[in-house]
Design an enzyme around this catalytic site. Structure first.
Site, PDB file in Angstrom:
ATOM      1  N   GLU A   1      19.901-129.191  13.857  1.00  0.00           N
ATOM      2  CA  GLU A   1      20.846-128.136  14.196  1.00  0.00           C
ATOM      3  C   GLU A   1      20.086-126.877  14.633  1.00  0.00           C
ATOM      4  O   GLU A   1      20.176-126.441  15.773  1.00  0.00           O
ATOM      5  CB  GLU A   1      21.711-127.858  12.965  1.00  0.00           C
ATOM      6  CG  GLU A   1      22.995-127.126  13.211  1.00  0.00           C
ATOM      7  CD  GLU A   1      23.836-127.087  11.942  1.00  0.00           C
ATOM      8  OE1 GLU A   1      25.018-127.445  12.013  1.00  0.00           O
ATOM      9  OE2 GLU A   1      23.308-126.698  10.873  1.00  0.00           O
ATOM     10  N   GLU A   8      14.991-122.110  13.023  1.00  0.00           N
ATOM     11  CA  GLU A   8      14.386-122.289  11.703  1.00  0.00           C
ATOM     12  C   GLU A   8      13.223-123.267  11.750  1.00  0.00           C
ATOM     13  O   GLU A   8      12.271-123.142  10.976  1.00  0.00           O
ATOM     14  CB  GLU A   8      15.446-122.735  10.702  1.00  0.00           C
ATOM     15  CG  GLU A   8      16.419-121.617  10.346  1.00  0.00           C
ATOM     16  CD  GLU A   8      17.478-122.037   9.356  1.00  0.00           C
ATOM     17  OE1 GLU A   8      17.561-121.430   8.278  1.00  0.00           O
ATOM     18  OE2 GLU A   8      18.236-122.987   9.661  1.00  0.00           O
ATOM     19  N   ASP A  61      15.884-131.355   6.054  1.00  0.00           N
ATOM     20  CA  ASP A  61      15.644-129.918   6.261  1.00  0.00           C
ATOM     21  C   ASP A  61      14.395-129.374   5.565  1.00  0.00           C
ATOM     22  O   ASP A  61      14.326-128.184   5.257  1.00  0.00           O
ATOM     23  CB  ASP A  61      16.848-129.101   5.757  1.00  0.00           C
ATOM     24  CG  ASP A  61      18.153-129.459   6.440  1.00  0.00           C
ATOM     25  OD1 ASP A  61      18.117-130.161   7.457  1.00  0.00           O
ATOM     26  OD2 ASP A  61      19.213-129.032   5.944  1.00  0.00           O
ATOM     27  N   HIS A 111      13.688-125.172   4.712  1.00  0.00           N
ATOM     28  CA  HIS A 111      13.557-124.572   3.381  1.00  0.00           C
ATOM     29  C   HIS A 111      12.136-124.060   3.147  1.00  0.00           C
ATOM     30  O   HIS A 111      11.929-122.905   2.756  1.00  0.00           O
ATOM     31  CB  HIS A 111      13.894-125.598   2.296  1.00  0.00           C
ATOM     32  CG  HIS A 111      15.290-126.108   2.320  1.00  0.00           C
ATOM     33  ND1 HIS A 111      16.045-126.281   1.177  1.00  0.00           N
ATOM     34  CD2 HIS A 111      16.101-126.499   3.331  1.00  0.00           C
ATOM     35  CE1 HIS A 111      17.237-126.756   1.492  1.00  0.00           C
ATOM     36  NE2 HIS A 111      17.289-126.904   2.798  1.00  0.00           N
TER      37      HIS A 111
END
Length: 688
Positions: A510, A514, A434, A438
């Site tokens: 997912e 983002e 990720d 972040h």
């Protein structure tokens, strides 16, 4: 010195050739601003990479990651085949899709297993944007994305063993002076084997095919996906030209180009997935009747060793694309006054997790930009600037006591202090999970702060760029800080979030929204610093990620999602977790029944570019109607409801959507009432 052939350089080398000596660029990795650490969370990379590769940054989220983790024996989906390596052998499967209402998956069942007599472990000898070379003994497998052939070079004269597991061999027939064979299996599959010199394949035991004598040269193996004579003829015609590597580069503002290094003679036959075909230039030969199945939709034959892909332009703006009518300003200003008053430095400093910390920063940054748009800058921006400086600087200075960014030299990239000793802290950031999620929030906040305070931006330019380079390194090869484009997959045209953990279904992601935010934030940072190269790269990846989300995560009954089986399509409007070899309706943190979470994770954060992600009003209405019953559950989160109401504001009248968001008792930690009102009031007026 002679100039290098630009096509032999990976994507990231091409982007800044014109600006290689620009004094605008921050320091190289030799002056990298974060301290090094010896991470105990990451695996040892030396087992499966050639020693010649270990001195350079290594991929952490790539399409071949399973091959270099743990035992290296879980399969990877190298379209159109699943590939697995184990026990000095490589197995290939042309998988059949299984599907129900909650999951679509490609089970691995080997058709052929090619074995080396060397009894040596496989290792990666080279890799490029679109391919990886895997060495097993004297065999070098050229695993190239989208090749209908599995190609390998036999580097020294060796015997070759091919087995078929439990399938059994029906027959082995030879053609063309024993340079072509067809292996017919008892499961009904037929595989064609081409070789650059005569090779004598014989049926051995019921599941084994062996060679008599040795062979040195190149072998290509391809399944016959159907019984049409034309399919075999096409494979015959293009069997003499094979790719060994593939590179991508930026072309224009919103385009990519592919170029494959090839050997042999004749034209290069490759396969294009549905998104490729939507953006592919028209100057290529497309073989519409030559098709392979895949979990991503039909793969169609394309002849040519270079492709041009052109995406629809995406506006990269600080403020709303459509603007807001002045009559709505007072209501938004009232919300801004309240939300700015809730900025809490104590809450920020007590938040140790990098993901949630970044979201709190980005939430505040949004307030400043909204204030600019509604002519209330003086009432908001000073407080937001103070909050952002207080929040961002400790991470960039290395003085945040509860966590921080460190540099891991094993794989070459950022880890967090908490993640350097734990595989689970910060959602696995320490094992490269990720990163774009972040860091995208941090980069967004820094871009806004650098826009508002140029002196501050110049002071913190080096660590700011270091965050971008971790997930979107677009600099020259001299920058050894991190692998180029850590998360982005240039063949699939979207990112992968999963890092250094092996999974049976390969990489996964997912939240597309983002990922989009990460590249959008990078483009904004380019605007803040006047860096046209950074803005161009971020814009192109934003456009690609949006197109991929619409193709594979948005399950549109009347549109592109005919790629999914009927049962899955009827039950789902958005994918939860998208894997290389599977699609799931669940989330990592929620069951499939929590549809509001599934929608929200594909929407957040709400920013100007969100408008282009959900441009299909008819589909948006389908999504809202599909998710609405889930909002009636007692445990449905208020924050998740806010994202559903944001979508509703796209097609419903503003008053209805505003009324719903004003009744919310809580917002997602990266969202606010100001942001939701800004979004709804910036929707274009509906005609008629």
């Amino acid at each position: 010195m002679e100039a290098p052939n630009p096509w032999l350089l990976p994507f990231f080398l091409l982007l800044l050739l014109a600006a290689a000596f620009s004094d605008q660029l921050p320091p190289s990795s030799a002056q990298f601003p974060f301290p090094e650490t010896t991470s105990t969370a990451v695996p040892d990379p030396t087992k499966f990479f050639s020693p010649s590769l270990l001195s350079s940054p290594l991929p952490t989220n790539s399409f071949f990651q399973n091959f270099v983790l743990n035992n290296g024996d879980l399969p990877e989906y190298i379209h159109p085949y699943l590939i697995r390596t184990a026990n000095s052998s490589l197995s290939v499967s042309y998988p059949s899709r299984t599907s129900n209402s909650s999951i679509t998956q490609l089970p691995f069942s080997p058709d052929l297993t090619i074995s080396s007599v060397s009894n040596k472990t496989h290792f990666v000898s080279s890799f490029s944007d679109l391919a990886v070379d895997l060495d097993i003994g004297d065999f070098r497998f050229h695993l190239v994305r989208g090749s209908p052939y599995l190609t390998f070079s036999v580097l020294k004269t060796s015997s070759i063993s091919i087995s078929t597991g439990g399938n059994g061999v029906g027959s082995v027939d030879s053609y063309d002076g024993s340079t072509k064979h067809i292996i017919r299996l008892s499961n009904g599959r037929s595989w064609v084997v081409y070789s650059t010199a005569a090779i004598y394949l014989m049926k051995g035991k019921s599941s084994e095919i062996v060679t008599s004598g040795g062979f040195s040269g190149v072998i290509r193996v391809a399944v016959l996906p159907n019984s049409a004579a034309e399919t075999e003829q096409i494979l015959d015609r293009y069997s003499g030209c094979y790719p060994v590597s593939g590179y991508a580069k930026l072309s224009g503002n919103f385009g990519f180009s592919y170029k494959w290094q090839k050997k042999g003679s004749g034209g290069l036959l490759m396969l294009a997935h549905p998104l490729h075909r939507r953006v592919l230039s028209e100057n290529l030969t497309v073989l519409q009747n030559f098709k392979y199945g895949s979990i991503d939709g039909d793969l169609v034959g394309v002849v040519g060793d270079s492709w041009d892909l052109n995406f629809a332009p995406i506006p990269i703006t600080w403020h709303s694309i459509n603007g807001i009518e002045r009559k709505f300003f007072p209501e938004i200003v009232a919300a801004l006054k309240h939300d700015v008053g809730t900025l809490n430095v104590t809450e920020l400093s007590s938040t140790a997790a990098s993901y949630f910390y970044g979201k709190l920063l980005a939430r505040a940054a949004r307030l400043a930009l909204i204030a600019e748009e509604v002519d209330y800058a003086a009432g908001v921006i000073p407080a937001v600037v103070k909050f952002l400086k207080t929040g961002v600087q400790p991470w960039l200075d290395g003085k945040f006591g509860r966590n921080g960014f460190l540099y891991d030299r094993k794989w070459a990239g950022l880890v967090t202090k908490n993640g350097a000793t734990s595989k689970t802290e910060d959602f696995g950031f320490g094992i490269y999970n990720d990163h774009h999620f972040h860091l995208g929030y941090f980069v967004y906040s820094i871009a806004v702060l650098a826009k508002l305070d140029r002196n501050w931006g110049n002071q913190y330019k080096a660590p700011a760029y270091a965050l971008v380079y971790d997930y979107m390194n677009y600099r020259s090869k001299n920058s050894q800080f991190s692998i180029p484009f850590r998360n982005f997959d240039f063949w699939k045209l979207h990112s992968w979030a999963a890092g250094l953990t092996e999974f049976p279904d390969g990489r996964n992601q997912e939240s597309t929204s983002e990922a989009i935010n990460a590249y959008y934030a990078a483009a904004l940072m380019g605007l803040a610093y006047g860096d046209e190269s950074l803005t161009a790269v971020g814009s192109a990846l934003t456009a690609a990620e949006i197109a991929a989300a619409q193709t594979w995560w948005h399950v549109n009954r009347g549109g592109r999602s005919s790629i999914y089986d009927e049962g899955f399509t009827e039950e789902n409007r958005v994918v939860g977790i998208l894997w290389s070899g599977a699609r799931e309706s669940r989330l990592w943190f929620a069951t499939a029944e929590w549809r509001e979470c599934r929608v929200g994770i594909q929407v957040l954060p709400v920013v100007p570019v969100t408008e282009r992600v959900f441009a299909d009003e008819g589909f948006v209405k389908e999504v809202v109607e599909w998710v609405s019953p889930a909002l009636e559950r007692e445990d449905a989160g208020e924050g998740w409801k806010g994202f559903v109401y944001a979508l509703e504001g796209i097609y419903d009248n503003k008053e209805n959507a505003v009324g719903k968001v004003k009744k919310l008792k809580k917002h997602d930690d990266g969202n606010s009432l100001s942001n939701l009102l800004w979004w709804i009031y910036s929707r274009p007026e509906r005609q008629g």
